[in-house]
Scaffold this motif. Structure first.
Motif, mmCIF file in Angstrom:
data_model
loop_
_atom_site.group_PDB
_atom_site.id
_atom_site.type_symbol
_atom_site.label_atom_id
_atom_site.label_comp_id
_atom_site.label_asym_id
_atom_site.label_seq_id
_atom_site.Cartn_x
_atom_site.Cartn_y
_atom_site.Cartn_z
ATOM 1 N N SER A 235 -12.723 98.783 -13.285
ATOM 2 C CA SER A 235 -11.574 99.448 -12.656
ATOM 3 C C SER A 235 -10.191 99.360 -13.481
ATOM 4 O O SER A 235 -9.393 100.090 -13.316
ATOM 5 C CB SER A 235 -11.471 99.075 -11.182
ATOM 6 N N SER A 236 -10.066 97.918 -13.991
ATOM 7 C CA SER A 236 -8.913 97.803 -14.749
ATOM 8 C C SER A 236 -8.914 98.802 -15.746
ATOM 9 O O SER A 236 -7.714 99.327 -16.214
ATOM 10 C CB SER A 236 -8.727 96.453 -15.124
ATOM 11 N N GLN B 151 -7.771 102.212 -14.533
ATOM 12 C CA GLN B 151 -6.363 102.038 -14.222
ATOM 13 C C GLN B 151 -5.422 102.320 -15.544
ATOM 14 O O GLN B 151 -4.755 103.040 -15.594
ATOM 15 C CB GLN B 151 -6.023 100.823 -13.489
ATOM 16 N N ASN B 152 -6.014 101.451 -16.649
ATOM 17 C CA ASN B 152 -5.345 101.923 -17.941
ATOM 18 C C ASN B 152 -5.197 103.049 -18.330
ATOM 19 O O ASN B 152 -4.311 103.604 -18.904
ATOM 20 C CB ASN B 152 -5.455 100.615 -19.027
ATOM 21 N N SER C 265 -5.634 105.831 -16.745
ATOM 22 C CA SER C 265 -5.060 106.648 -15.955
ATOM 23 C C SER C 265 -3.514 106.505 -16.104
ATOM 24 O O SER C 265 -2.873 107.623 -15.967
ATOM 25 C CB SER C 265 -5.417 106.376 -14.282
ATOM 26 N N ARG C 266 -3.286 105.483 -16.368
ATOM 27 C CA ARG C 266 -1.684 105.234 -16.739
ATOM 28 C C ARG C 266 -1.282 106.266 -18.000
ATOM 29 O O ARG C 266 -0.371 106.879 -18.074
ATOM 30 C CB ARG C 266 -1.425 103.914 -17.112
#
Length: 92
Positions: A53-54, A57-58, A60-61
């Motif tokens: 998930s991390s 998340q990166n 998606s940023r």
């Protein structure tokens, strides 16, 4: 037009970074699925989920950065198209 070019140069590094983050997330997912028995035995579901998930998340940023830059480009060009259209009626 210069704004579209400047913003366009900033998109390329974000695309490369997003691809690398997605590749890393894919590798983590593939490794977890390949060794699912080990993940179960070691009770590492939370750890693997956190790693995956991390990375997502990166990625998606970087995607949001790309979307913002693309929107700026399209908005700037649309602004000038409408402005030139209006000027055509003004002077025409």
């Amino acid at each position: 037009m210069a704004v579209a070019i400047i913003v366009g140069h900033k998109i390329e590094p974000a695309i490369d970074k997003q691809k690398s983050e997605l590749d890393a997330a894919s590798k983590v997912l593939a490794a977890s699925l390949k060794a699912v028995d080990q993940v179960k035995v070691c009770n590492a579901y939370g750890k693997e989920l956190k790693r995956y998930s991390s990375l997502i998340q990166n990625a998606s940023r970087y995607y949001l950065y790309q979307a913002t830059c693309s929107a700026l480009q399209v908005g700037w060009i649309n602004f000038w198209v409408v402005t030139l259209f209006a000027l055509g009626f003004w002077y025409g």
